[in-house]
Design a protein around this motif. Structure first.
Motif, mmCIF file in Angstrom:
data_model
loop_
_atom_site.group_PDB
_atom_site.id
_atom_site.type_symbol
_atom_site.label_atom_id
_atom_site.label_comp_id
_atom_site.label_asym_id
_atom_site.label_seq_id
_atom_site.Cartn_x
_atom_site.Cartn_y
_atom_site.Cartn_z
ATOM 1 N N THR A 1 0.838 -1.204 0.000
ATOM 2 C CA THR A 1 0.000 0.000 0.000
ATOM 3 C C THR A 1 0.872 1.253 0.000
ATOM 4 O O THR A 1 0.660 2.181 -0.792
ATOM 5 N N LEU A 2 1.877 1.251 0.888
ATOM 6 C CA LEU A 2 2.770 2.411 0.998
ATOM 7 C C LEU A 2 3.489 2.646 -0.329
ATOM 8 O O LEU A 2 3.638 3.790 -0.789
ATOM 9 N N TRP A 3 3.926 1.564 -0.973
ATOM 10 C CA TRP A 3 4.664 1.642 -2.227
ATOM 11 C C TRP A 3 3.775 2.247 -3.325
ATOM 12 O O TRP A 3 4.171 3.170 -4.029
ATOM 13 N N LEU A 4 2.545 1.737 -3.447
ATOM 14 C CA LEU A 4 1.639 2.224 -4.496
ATOM 15 C C LEU A 4 1.199 3.660 -4.238
ATOM 16 O O LEU A 4 1.168 4.484 -5.156
ATOM 17 N N VAL A 5 0.877 3.963 -2.962
ATOM 18 C CA VAL A 5 0.391 5.314 -2.651
ATOM 19 C C VAL A 5 1.491 6.342 -2.901
ATOM 20 O O VAL A 5 1.241 7.399 -3.496
ATOM 21 N N THR A 6 2.741 6.039 -2.473
ATOM 22 C CA THR A 6 3.817 7.019 -2.696
ATOM 23 C C THR A 6 4.152 7.124 -4.185
ATOM 24 O O THR A 6 4.492 8.211 -4.658
ATOM 25 N N ALA A 7 4.005 6.022 -4.923
ATOM 26 C CA ALA A 7 4.236 6.083 -6.369
ATOM 27 C C ALA A 7 3.223 7.011 -7.011
ATOM 28 O O ALA A 7 3.539 7.734 -7.972
ATOM 29 N N ALA A 8 2.015 7.015 -6.473
ATOM 30 C CA ALA A 8 0.973 7.884 -7.027
ATOM 31 C C ALA A 8 1.074 9.299 -6.486
ATOM 32 O O ALA A 8 0.448 10.217 -7.016
ATOM 33 N N SER B 1 6.260 -8.604 -12.003
ATOM 34 C CA SER B 1 6.212 -7.149 -12.100
ATOM 35 C C SER B 1 7.244 -6.501 -11.186
ATOM 36 O O SER B 1 7.927 -5.554 -11.568
ATOM 37 N N VAL B 2 7.331 -7.026 -9.957
ATOM 38 C CA VAL B 2 8.297 -6.477 -8.996
ATOM 39 C C VAL B 2 9.716 -6.634 -9.546
ATOM 40 O O VAL B 2 10.539 -5.709 -9.457
ATOM 41 N N LEU B 3 10.000 -7.793 -10.147
ATOM 42 C CA LEU B 3 11.333 -8.013 -10.729
ATOM 43 C C LEU B 3 11.566 -7.044 -11.878
ATOM 44 O O LEU B 3 12.655 -6.470 -12.009
ATOM 45 N N ALA B 4 10.542 -6.841 -12.699
ATOM 46 C CA ALA B 4 10.681 -5.928 -13.842
ATOM 47 C C ALA B 4 10.894 -4.498 -13.370
ATOM 48 O O ALA B 4 11.531 -3.694 -14.061
ATOM 49 N N LEU B 5 10.367 -4.168 -12.183
ATOM 50 C CA LEU B 5 10.434 -2.787 -11.687
ATOM 51 C C LEU B 5 11.542 -2.585 -10.652
ATOM 52 O O LEU B 5 11.596 -1.536 -10.021
ATOM 53 N N ALA B 6 12.418 -3.585 -10.468
ATOM 54 C CA ALA B 6 13.487 -3.464 -9.467
ATOM 55 C C ALA B 6 14.345 -2.247 -9.788
ATOM 56 O O ALA B 6 14.926 -2.153 -10.873
ATOM 57 N N GLY B 7 14.396 -1.311 -8.847
ATOM 58 C CA GLY B 7 15.222 -0.126 -9.019
ATOM 59 C C GLY B 7 14.671 0.886 -10.007
ATOM 60 O O GLY B 7 15.363 1.843 -10.373
ATOM 61 N N ALA B 8 13.424 0.700 -10.446
ATOM 62 C CA ALA B 8 12.835 1.611 -11.426
ATOM 63 C C ALA B 8 12.528 2.961 -10.796
ATOM 64 O O ALA B 8 12.319 3.057 -9.583
ATOM 65 N N SER B 9 12.509 4.004 -11.620
ATOM 66 C CA SER B 9 12.120 5.331 -11.143
ATOM 67 C C SER B 9 10.603 5.375 -11.023
ATOM 68 O O SER B 9 9.905 4.462 -11.468
ATOM 69 N N ALA C 1 8.655 7.360 -12.574
ATOM 70 C CA ALA C 1 8.100 7.464 -13.928
ATOM 71 C C ALA C 1 8.011 6.077 -14.568
ATOM 72 O O ALA C 1 7.039 5.764 -15.265
ATOM 73 N N GLY C 2 9.029 5.244 -14.294
ATOM 74 C CA GLY C 2 9.026 3.888 -14.839
ATOM 75 C C GLY C 2 7.880 3.068 -14.282
ATOM 76 O O GLY C 2 7.205 2.335 -15.018
ATOM 77 N N VAL C 3 7.663 3.188 -12.951
ATOM 78 C CA VAL C 3 6.561 2.475 -12.304
ATOM 79 C C VAL C 3 5.229 2.941 -12.874
ATOM 80 O O VAL C 3 4.341 2.136 -13.192
ATOM 81 N N ALA C 4 5.100 4.270 -13.043
ATOM 82 C CA ALA C 4 3.850 4.842 -13.554
ATOM 83 C C ALA C 4 3.585 4.352 -14.974
ATOM 84 O O ALA C 4 2.447 4.006 -15.320
#
Lengths: 143, 135
Positions: A57-64, B54-62, B64-67
């Motif tokens: 939750t923390l990861w997704l919320v901060t990403a948003a 997905s987590v592996l694909a996003l390891a260390g991603a910014s 913007a990359g996650v978004a």
């Protein structure tokens, strides 16, 4: 059987015959065995993964939310203590995943024989270690 | 009928089948919970593998990359499905644990309400965040 609570332990099978119901492993009175240990471990990992959803939750919320908040969470997760916690969560996830499949087979009435049950239990343990190790090897290679 | 000395099970108390069925289980309800737990479990088999990948694909991603990743339509759908199945499965699982170990009715009710409230809060926060990253 004179006690009402005892009556709860007696049921009828599909032929209508009275049978004594099996008692689930009780931590206080049961000798530890692979069967009961893996069973309670399924619960423990389930509860641990529940705590893990707070991290998700923390990861997704901060990403948003924004770069500043997200970079703080990323930095904490990438610290040695963060990695240690994440290794725990991935281990719990793979255990719950593998043992969950075992549970689903039981739901279909398969795999109840003691030798089978012990064998699948060890398969779950090996699968947990292999999957967790594999995840982190790939993880560090990608990272 | 000297069944007390025999190993054959028998019932000597006055208790109807309906009364027995009603009293069974810590939750005292039927099989809807059991079914929902299994259906979400089966859903979560592929979804958790997808999440791990997905987590592996996003390891260390910014960020913007996650978004960009979560914003891709299929990923948005799968993440929303994951959030739904995951938190539903969690609510069902924790409910059983609480019902097994918390015996006082008031404490059991309070614990369940707090846990379920927290789970709904987190599920909403995750879903809104996924949508915000996507839209």
């Amino acid at each position: 059987m004179k006690d009402v609570r005892d009556a709860l332990m007696v049921g009828r099978n599909s032929e209508g015959k009275l049978v004594r119901r099996p008692l689930s492993p009780h931590l206080q009175v049961y000798k530890p065995q692979i069967s009961s240990a893996l069973s309670i471990f399924h619960r423990i990992t389930g509860c641990a993964l529940g705590a893990g959803t707070l991290v998700l939750t923390l990861w997704l919320v901060t990403a948003a939310t924004g770069d500043a908040a997200f970079s703080v969470v990323q930095a904490v997760l990438a610290s040695w203590i963060g990695i240690l916690v994440l290794i725990g969560f991935t281990g719990a996830l793979f255990y719950h995943f593998a043992n969950g499949i075992r549970h689903l087979f039981w739901d279909f009435g398969k795999g109840y024989e003691l030798p089978t049950m012990h064998r699948t239990g060890y398969v779950v343990l090996v699968a947990t270690v292999v999957l967790t190790a594999g995840f982190w090897v790939i993880g560090f290679l990608v990272w | 009928m000297d069944q007390l000395n025999s190993s054959e099970p028998s019932v000597h108390v006055l208790r109807s089948q309906l009364g027995r069925a009603r009293g069974l289980g810590a939750a005292g309800t039927g099989v809807a919970h059991w079914w929902a737990q299994r259906v979400t479990a089966i859903l979560l088999l592929p979804l958790s593998l997808y999440f791990v990948a997905s987590v592996l694909a996003l390891a260390g991603a910014s960020r913007a990359g996650v978004a960009a990743y979560i914003g891709a339509p299929w990923n948005t759908v799968l993440f929303l499905l994951l959030v739904g199945a995951l938190f539903y499965h969690l609510a069902l699982g924790l409910q059983v644990v609480v019902e097994d170990y918390v015996h006082r009715e008031s404490a059991k009710l309070a614990t369940l309400l707090v846990l379920k409230g927290l789970i709904i809060f987190c599920a909403l926060a995750c879903a809104v965040s996924v949508l915000k990253l996507a839209l």
